[in-house]
Design a protein around this motif. Sequence first.
Motif, PDB file in Angstrom:
ATOM      1  N   TYR A 250       3.824 -16.216  -4.479  1.00  0.00           N
ATOM      2  CA  TYR A 250       5.244 -15.904  -4.356  1.00  0.00           C
ATOM      3  C   TYR A 250       5.640 -15.740  -2.893  1.00  0.00           C
ATOM      4  O   TYR A 250       6.681 -16.228  -2.450  1.00  0.00           O
ATOM      5  CB  TYR A 250       5.590 -14.631  -5.130  1.00  0.00           C
ATOM      6  N   VAL A 251       4.793 -15.011  -2.141  1.00  0.00           N
ATOM      7  CA  VAL A 251       5.137 -14.749  -0.743  1.00  0.00           C
ATOM      8  C   VAL A 251       5.051 -16.039   0.066  1.00  0.00           C
ATOM      9  O   VAL A 251       5.937 -16.338   0.873  1.00  0.00           O
ATOM     10  CB  VAL A 251       4.209 -13.666  -0.156  1.00  0.00           C
TER      11      VAL A 251
ATOM     12  N   THR B  24       1.074  -5.707  -0.869  1.00  0.00           N
ATOM     13  CA  THR B  24       2.214  -6.445  -0.337  1.00  0.00           C
ATOM     14  C   THR B  24       2.046  -6.707   1.151  1.00  0.00           C
ATOM     15  O   THR B  24       2.310  -7.813   1.637  1.00  0.00           O
ATOM     16  CB  THR B  24       3.512  -5.660  -0.590  1.00  0.00           C
TER      17      THR B  24
ATOM     18  N   ASP C  47      -0.284  -9.445   1.615  1.00  0.00           N
ATOM     19  CA  ASP C  47       0.364 -10.709   1.220  1.00  0.00           C
ATOM     20  C   ASP C  47       1.307 -11.219   2.296  1.00  0.00           C
ATOM     21  O   ASP C  47       1.354 -12.415   2.585  1.00  0.00           O
ATOM     22  CB  ASP C  47       1.165 -10.511  -0.081  1.00  0.00           C
TER      23      ASP C  47
ATOM     24  N   ALA D 283       6.589  -9.581  -4.789  1.00  0.00           N
ATOM     25  CA  ALA D 283       5.155  -9.299  -4.817  1.00  0.00           C
ATOM     26  C   ALA D 283       4.933  -7.827  -5.128  1.00  0.00           C
ATOM     27  O   ALA D 283       4.079  -7.459  -5.935  1.00  0.00           O
ATOM     28  CB  ALA D 283       4.528  -9.667  -3.478  1.00  0.00           C
TER      29      ALA D 283
ATOM     30  N   ALA E  54       3.300  -6.313  -8.479  1.00  0.00           N
ATOM     31  CA  ALA E  54       2.057  -5.548  -8.310  1.00  0.00           C
ATOM     32  C   ALA E  54       2.186  -4.181  -8.986  1.00  0.00           C
ATOM     33  O   ALA E  54       1.260  -3.696  -9.624  1.00  0.00           O
ATOM     34  CB  ALA E  54       1.736  -5.390  -6.825  1.00  0.00           C
TER      35      ALA E  54
ATOM     36  N   ARG F 129      -0.479 -12.331  -6.257  1.00  0.00           N
ATOM     37  CA  ARG F 129       0.941 -12.462  -5.894  1.00  0.00           C
ATOM     38  C   ARG F 129       1.152 -13.270  -4.624  1.00  0.00           C
ATOM     39  O   ARG F 129       2.295 -13.495  -4.221  1.00  0.00           O
ATOM     40  CB  ARG F 129       1.582 -11.078  -5.714  1.00  0.00           C
ATOM     41  N   LEU F 130       0.052 -13.686  -3.998  1.00  0.00           N
ATOM     42  CA  LEU F 130       0.183 -14.449  -2.759  1.00  0.00           C
ATOM     43  C   LEU F 130       1.088 -15.690  -2.904  1.00  0.00           C
ATOM     44  O   LEU F 130       1.892 -15.971  -2.018  1.00  0.00           O
ATOM     45  CB  LEU F 130      -1.219 -14.850  -2.251  1.00  0.00           C
TER      46      LEU F 130
ATOM     47  N   TYR G  40      -4.453  -7.498  -6.608  1.00  0.00           N
ATOM     48  CA  TYR G  40      -2.995  -7.662  -6.636  1.00  0.00           C
ATOM     49  C   TYR G  40      -2.555  -8.702  -5.609  1.00  0.00           C
ATOM     50  O   TYR G  40      -1.731  -9.569  -5.896  1.00  0.00           O
ATOM     51  CB  TYR G  40      -2.301  -6.337  -6.284  1.00  0.00           C
TER      52      TYR G  40
END
Lengths: 564, 360
Positions: free
Chosen positions: A441-442, A363, A366, A491, A495, A438-439, A434
């Motif tokens: 979304y951020v 996170t 990210d 994120a 994760a 999830r990048l 991870y």
Amino acid sequence: MSRALSRTVFGVMLVFFALFFVLPIWGTLRMAFVDADGRFTLEFVLEVFRNVLYREGLVNSFVIAAWTTLGCLLAALPLAVVYVRFDYPGKALLNSLVLTPLILPPFVGALGVQAMLGQAGALNSLLMDAGLMSREQPVDWLGDGQMAGVIIMNVLHLYPIVYLNAAAALANLDPALEEAASNLGCPPWRRFWRITLPLTMPGIFAGSAIAFIWAFTELGVPLVFDFDRVTSVQIFNAIKDLSNNPFPYALVVVLLFFSTLFYGLSKLAFERSIATGGGRATTGRETVRPSAPRAFLCTAAFAALTGLALIPHLGVILLSFAQDWYATVLPDTLTLTHYREALGHELTLGSIANSLKYASLATLLDVVLGIGVAYVVVRTTLPGRQLLDAMAMLPLAVPGLVMAFGYLALSREGQPLHALMLGEDPLLLLVVAYAMRRLPYVVRSAAAGFQQVNPILEEAAQNLGASPERALWRITLPLVTPNLIAGALLAFSFAMLEVSDSMILAQQAAHFPITKAIYTLASSLGDGPALAAALGVWSMVFLTITMLGAGAVLGKRLGALFRT
Amino acid sequence: MVAITVHRLTKRFGTATVLADINLRIEPGELFFLLGPSGCGKTTLLRHLAGFYTPDAGTIRFDDEDVTHLPAHQRGTGMMFQSYALWPHLSVAENVAFGLEERRCPKAEIATRVAEALAAVKLDGLGERRIQQLSGGQQQRVALARALVIRPKCLFLDEPLSNLDAKLRLDMRAEIRRICKEYGLTGIYVTHDQEEALSMADRLAVMEAGRLVQVGAPLEVYRNPANRMVAEFIGETNILSGTVQGAGGGMGCFEVDTAAGRLTARCHLAAWQPAPGDRVQVSIRPEALTLSDEPPALPNRFKGIVENVIYLGATAQYELRVSGSAGLKVTQMNPAALLQPSGAAVTASVGVDDVVLLPG
């Protein structure tokens, strides 16, 4: 932001993307297309289509994905239309409840579905007790080889994504476009086919494409259902003899090819041809308050579907409290021991600690990357910033399984990413994996924040002597903090409950993240499934809290994070 | 050609009454304007006629047919939306053909009528274009063609020119009026632009807060406004408060004492005759006032000092400080020389006909 810093962000992102996105995919492609003598060959990929087992796996993946998408559309589309058009009792509550399937990791939900709908499950017991089914010949709702079970679980988990996309597309449609059709003599149902549906197709198709690709490459659900005749599970099972066998790579390449194809189609076919057009909406959309019986029907339809979607949750919760639950409607005795044991078990405590560690670091990575990328994309005129945006969003299009497999292949002895394996510890590898997944979304939530903050505020700070970086730090960042928190929360929680990377990259029990621990427990004998369910309930509570948190910060825009 | 009768129409949104007991008759072939400030209910009324809203009370008739509860798609009306509402997934020709397809016209007939309609709005040959490839003015013409091609009973226009630039707007005013008259359409046109209404309407209705305040021909409404709101909304005016002294100065005329002196005013309202001592308003249009430095012949006079002047070529707009009153606006037509703000006194005068008595 100064030009130099923008370029640095661009450069860092380019390296990150090249190393951890392009390289793993490239490595997989190489293995699939290059033979032992180093020559290009189509042999391996063609063999995937010739081999009976692989072909069956692909066909099954297709069938599952197609039925899942159809099921999602049938469930979500009417609800979305009802939501946008009508007023009915409990509308706001029911609309937020539509999101509940997203708080349960689908492979945990699969445990619940088995407990509820399996041959010795709650539903059959209920029917037998009521005398509606013979005890000798119970119906197998989950179908031969559990394929129906996989589809049911996928639909129950994925329909909210189609719903969110469809509802947003319908709500954004200028009502005057529909009124113009009515004015020209078009009755409502024909208007839906001729005007509403074609104009909202991009949104509906985008949501369907996500559902399709997700179901096509889903690993956790078929694993829990023990359904190994799908491509994803075949790849997972082939991990053991990776070094010499090119066929898992070829399978991954085929999977990637089809996923990219569907994603590309969804982007190309619709979004290009139908720009928003028509200008701004001039009349607000009026919701109709139907007569009492009809309004009740709307409420009932929503409630019924939400109720169905809660079957997995209910199953998991009951399972986690059950002393012993077999062939009865409800567990005979309830107990809390599973929760105690789940927290005391050697596997679980370590896995929770591991997941916290992996997810927090991912996170953090990210958030830093996300702020930089979003800022450059929204606020600067740097040439190539659209490319930057595309790079940050592309991980949405590539199945987690494909990425995980690429990382695994490239982290072996003598491969470029081997340095990331600290001995046997997959820490760095999982953090990077991870973070990459999830990048988007951020970046998306940060970009939304930057778009809302007027650049004039920053210019005022610069006018008073702050450097561009200082202005960003002191003015803009504090203003977009809520968005960053929301993006980071999502994120982080995704994760924590990530499946593909976790299943494939963590090989030793000491390094298991929480999801692999749940899977391992679920497939072990004794009270393993109950322990897994208890852990699953913990994760459900955890996801609910983070979703509520993100929802409180983002409000209605929360849904936007699940749209393409 | 159809007559539209609205009888006691009432509509509430929640607790707010947006249309209050509207009664209105629009004659066949008439180009009728609904005019008023934003939020007055004019668009709501139009959307009732088109069938997008159902009233809480009252009826709507097209000739003798009660259409109050007829769904929008069965009313056979044409409508131009403010945003044009052209469908971006269909071409220009497909947009125009839509209504004919819904009416199950034969293919060949659709093709000819679409071509005719596009020619009528001077868009020949653009049928294959996408909507996004058209300019605002062209989109506006497509919307008009789409509404006309079905040969509607009546044409509804919801601020159709508000998205166009000033020059194009002038051209389209004439164009829309010509087409309505040529097709013999009953037209209802919603706008907040009083110039548009005065220049195009056969008759118009001024609305305020969900009520019809006045209905009449443009000249009638402009010369004889029913109250202060109408006088101020349509054109510019000077409003002075005063007290009625008594009848005098001719048929239907009254003497009124105002802060700027005694005036003789005309009362045109049959339903209202003021009594001595009543508080009233008088309305005087700036262009009705004449400036002169010698004592004029007209009965109503204001002595004042020029405070400001704006030269506009065709006219000059003066603001006069008159004893005991706020600035008096005076418009001089075709000014040959300008009076500059100075201490020198000037006299503005106006005939009895142009001083309109309104309820206070």
